[in-house]
Structures are given as structure tokens and as C-alpha cells.
Design a protein around this motif. Sequence first.
Motif, PDB file in Angstrom:
ATOM      1  N   ARG A  89      -6.535  -9.003 -23.988  1.00  0.00           N
ATOM      2  CA  ARG A  89      -5.106  -9.130 -23.664  1.00  0.00           C
ATOM      3  C   ARG A  89      -4.677  -8.132 -22.593  1.00  0.00           C
ATOM      4  O   ARG A  89      -3.480  -7.876 -22.426  1.00  0.00           O
ATOM      5  N   THR A  90      -5.648  -7.561 -21.887  1.00  0.00           N
ATOM      6  CA  THR A  90      -5.311  -6.569 -20.866  1.00  0.00           C
ATOM      7  C   THR A  90      -5.883  -6.964 -19.511  1.00  0.00           C
ATOM      8  O   THR A  90      -6.796  -7.787 -19.422  1.00  0.00           O
ATOM      9  N   ARG A  91      -5.328  -6.366 -18.497  1.00  0.00           N
ATOM     10  CA  ARG A  91      -5.844  -6.513 -17.137  1.00  0.00           C
ATOM     11  C   ARG A  91      -6.083  -5.114 -16.583  1.00  0.00           C
ATOM     12  O   ARG A  91      -5.234  -4.549 -15.883  1.00  0.00           O
ATOM     13  N   PRO A  92      -7.258  -4.533 -16.869  1.00  0.00           N
ATOM     14  CA  PRO A  92      -7.535  -3.165 -16.417  1.00  0.00           C
ATOM     15  C   PRO A  92      -7.454  -3.010 -14.902  1.00  0.00           C
ATOM     16  O   PRO A  92      -7.291  -1.886 -14.411  1.00  0.00           O
ATOM     17  N   ILE A  93      -7.542  -4.124 -14.163  1.00  0.00           N
ATOM     18  CA  ILE A  93      -7.484  -4.035 -12.701  1.00  0.00           C
ATOM     19  C   ILE A  93      -6.155  -3.438 -12.248  1.00  0.00           C
ATOM     20  O   ILE A  93      -6.050  -2.888 -11.143  1.00  0.00           O
ATOM     21  N   LEU A  94      -5.097  -3.510 -13.107  1.00  0.00           N
ATOM     22  CA  LEU A  94      -3.788  -2.962 -12.746  1.00  0.00           C
ATOM     23  C   LEU A  94      -3.865  -1.473 -12.425  1.00  0.00           C
ATOM     24  O   LEU A  94      -3.088  -0.963 -11.615  1.00  0.00           O
ATOM     25  N   ILE A  95      -4.824  -0.797 -13.064  1.00  0.00           N
ATOM     26  CA  ILE A  95      -4.907   0.645 -12.887  1.00  0.00           C
ATOM     27  C   ILE A  95      -5.342   1.009 -11.463  1.00  0.00           C
ATOM     28  O   ILE A  95      -5.205   2.155 -11.030  1.00  0.00           O
ATOM     29  N   VAL A  96      -5.859   0.039 -10.726  1.00  0.00           N
ATOM     30  CA  VAL A  96      -6.284   0.298  -9.343  1.00  0.00           C
ATOM     31  C   VAL A  96      -5.070   0.551  -8.442  1.00  0.00           C
ATOM     32  O   VAL A  96      -5.171   1.243  -7.426  1.00  0.00           O
ATOM     33  N   LEU A  97      -3.901   0.007  -8.804  1.00  0.00           N
ATOM     34  CA  LEU A  97      -2.730   0.046  -7.929  1.00  0.00           C
ATOM     35  C   LEU A  97      -2.351   1.451  -7.444  1.00  0.00           C
ATOM     36  O   LEU A  97      -2.216   1.661  -6.228  1.00  0.00           O
ATOM     37  N   PRO A  98      -2.145   2.436  -8.345  1.00  0.00           N
ATOM     38  CA  PRO A  98      -1.754   3.757  -7.826  1.00  0.00           C
ATOM     39  C   PRO A  98      -2.806   4.379  -6.917  1.00  0.00           C
ATOM     40  O   PRO A  98      -2.456   5.069  -5.940  1.00  0.00           O
ATOM     41  N   PHE A  99      -4.097   4.101  -7.183  1.00  0.00           N
ATOM     42  CA  PHE A  99      -5.163   4.640  -6.322  1.00  0.00           C
ATOM     43  C   PHE A  99      -5.128   3.965  -4.945  1.00  0.00           C
ATOM     44  O   PHE A  99      -5.336   4.612  -3.918  1.00  0.00           O
ATOM     45  N   ALA A 100      -4.860   2.659  -4.932  1.00  0.00           N
ATOM     46  CA  ALA A 100      -4.791   1.942  -3.657  1.00  0.00           C
ATOM     47  C   ALA A 100      -3.602   2.424  -2.833  1.00  0.00           C
ATOM     48  O   ALA A 100      -3.714   2.608  -1.606  1.00  0.00           O
ATOM     49  N   VAL A 101      -2.463   2.660  -3.491  1.00  0.00           N
ATOM     50  CA  VAL A 101      -1.271   3.111  -2.768  1.00  0.00           C
ATOM     51  C   VAL A 101      -1.479   4.498  -2.178  1.00  0.00           C
ATOM     52  O   VAL A 101      -1.181   4.737  -1.002  1.00  0.00           O
ATOM     53  N   ILE A 102      -2.006   5.439  -2.983  1.00  0.00           N
ATOM     54  CA  ILE A 102      -2.192   6.799  -2.471  1.00  0.00           C
ATOM     55  C   ILE A 102      -3.260   6.819  -1.374  1.00  0.00           C
ATOM     56  O   ILE A 102      -3.143   7.584  -0.396  1.00  0.00           O
ATOM     57  N   ALA A 103      -4.295   5.975  -1.494  1.00  0.00           N
ATOM     58  CA  ALA A 103      -5.319   5.911  -0.437  1.00  0.00           C
ATOM     59  C   ALA A 103      -4.718   5.353   0.849  1.00  0.00           C
ATOM     60  O   ALA A 103      -5.017   5.846   1.955  1.00  0.00           O
ATOM     61  N   ALA A 104      -3.866   4.335   0.736  1.00  0.00           N
ATOM     62  CA  ALA A 104      -3.224   3.769   1.929  1.00  0.00           C
ATOM     63  C   ALA A 104      -2.331   4.806   2.600  1.00  0.00           C
ATOM     64  O   ALA A 104      -2.351   4.959   3.840  1.00  0.00           O
ATOM     65  N   LEU A 105      -1.560   5.543   1.797  1.00  0.00           N
ATOM     66  CA  LEU A 105      -0.701   6.588   2.364  1.00  0.00           C
ATOM     67  C   LEU A 105      -1.541   7.699   3.006  1.00  0.00           C
ATOM     68  O   LEU A 105      -1.171   8.242   4.050  1.00  0.00           O
ATOM     69  N   GLY A 106      -2.667   8.027   2.391  1.00  0.00           N
ATOM     70  CA  GLY A 106      -3.551   9.033   2.960  1.00  0.00           C
ATOM     71  C   GLY A 106      -4.113   8.595   4.308  1.00  0.00           C
ATOM     72  O   GLY A 106      -4.192   9.389   5.250  1.00  0.00           O
ATOM     73  N   LEU A 107      -4.489   7.328   4.413  1.00  0.00           N
ATOM     74  CA  LEU A 107      -5.007   6.813   5.688  1.00  0.00           C
ATOM     75  C   LEU A 107      -3.921   6.816   6.759  1.00  0.00           C
ATOM     76  O   LEU A 107      -4.186   7.118   7.930  1.00  0.00           O
ATOM     77  N   VAL A 108      -2.699   6.458   6.371  1.00  0.00           N
ATOM     78  CA  VAL A 108      -1.580   6.503   7.331  1.00  0.00           C
ATOM     79  C   VAL A 108      -1.366   7.931   7.810  1.00  0.00           C
ATOM     80  O   VAL A 108      -1.166   8.189   9.005  1.00  0.00           O
ATOM     81  N   ASN A 109      -1.425   8.876   6.875  1.00  0.00           N
ATOM     82  CA  ASN A 109      -1.276  10.291   7.220  1.00  0.00           C
ATOM     83  C   ASN A 109      -2.345  10.726   8.217  1.00  0.00           C
ATOM     84  O   ASN A 109      -2.062  11.406   9.211  1.00  0.00           O
ATOM     85  N   LEU A 110      -3.589  10.308   7.985  1.00  0.00           N
ATOM     86  CA  LEU A 110      -4.683  10.660   8.904  1.00  0.00           C
ATOM     87  C   LEU A 110      -4.485  10.012  10.270  1.00  0.00           C
ATOM     88  O   LEU A 110      -4.802  10.612  11.308  1.00  0.00           O
TER      89      LEU A 110
END
Length: 213
Positions: A89-110
Motif C-alpha cells: 500500500r506504499t509507493r517508496p519512490i515518493l521519497i526520491v522527490l526531496p533528493f531530486a529537488v535538492i540535486a536540481a537546485l544544487g546543479l542550478v547553483n553550480l
Amino acid sequence: MKTEELLDLLSTGDVGVDRTPHSWTIGAAVVIGAVAALIGVAFVLGFRPDLADSRAAGFLVLKLSFTIAVVVLASFLLTKLARPGGERRTRPILIVLPFAVIAALGLVNLSFAPPAHWEAMIVGDQWLECLLSIPLIAIVPFAATIWAVRKGAPTNLRLAGAVAGLFAGGVSAMAYALHCMDDLLPFVTVWYGGTILLCALAGAALGPRLLRW
């Protein structure tokens, strides 16, 4: 408990049922883990001296937003995974979201900085302290989470252990952010995100042993 003993107990009708909503137990683990992590940072590492500075507060909000998102999503998953069959009854893939967002922001920063500055932006000054501190601070939150999850009798022990480790790493990183002076998003992506994932791997390895029932 052996199967025969369980059948005998069921036949007597004297079976106590814990009707406490499991979300309350997970909530208790959140409180215990967060308080323990904050006390650990306050008394061992100390809080950063510029918490009242508006620039530092802005970066701190970003770091806390990332770690709180990890904790909230992991807590939600744990309320499901702690129950028998909850993994269906779960979708563990949801936990990827905060990591994807912070990685995207980090790449923009770079992307806005010269390549010559990238190494300093990623490595920072406190990478080793971050790498060691977050897993160590996560020990008590992890123990509290395992206690909470065991009360629900999970059936996918490795996945539940991984999410418990993820939760503990997120709580630990949340408290550590109040001490760490490295604020750039590439640093947060690699060292905060990386150590939280290390905690998840440790939880996956320990889950089958600690959550067995």
C-alpha cells in the motif's frame, strides 16, 4: 513465539490487542528522535553562532526544508510499512522527490558559478564532520524508530529498515543543520543527501535482524 504457542494463545481468547493508532507510535518516535538529536548537537557540537543573521537563516530554511521533507515522507511510509502487508500500500519512490529537488537546485547553483569554484562548493569546509556526525547523531533516532516499527509487525523487513534509516538520517541532518556553517546547495546535496542515504543503507542491512518477529 512458535506457531503452536500462538495457536494455543489464540484458542484461549486471552489476546491483548493494541488499539493505539500506529501513527501515534511513529509520532512518538519522531519526538524522541528529534529531541535526542537536538540535545546531541547542542551539547556536543553547538549551534552555529549566526542563527539570527538573515542570510544564514535563508540558507538554513533551505536545508531544513530538504531534511524535513525527508522526515515527513519517511514517517508517512513507516506508518504503512509497519503493518503486515503494508509494503503493498506504499509507493517508496515518493521519497526520491526531496533528493531530486535538492540535486536540481544544487546543479542550478553550480551552473551560475565558474567551474574553478565547483570543487570548493561541493567539498566545503566541513565535509568530514558532516560525513561522521549525521550517522552518529542518527543512532538514537534509529533506535526509537525501530522500537516504533516493531510494535506494528512489518513484513518487508529490509524495506522497513531502509525507511527507518532514512527517517533517522533525516532527523539527524535536520539537527546537524543548526550547527553546520556550510550552506551551499551542492554541499548539501552531496554530504547531507549522501549521508542520509548511507543511513538508509545501514537500515536496510540491519532491518531483517532488528525487525524480525
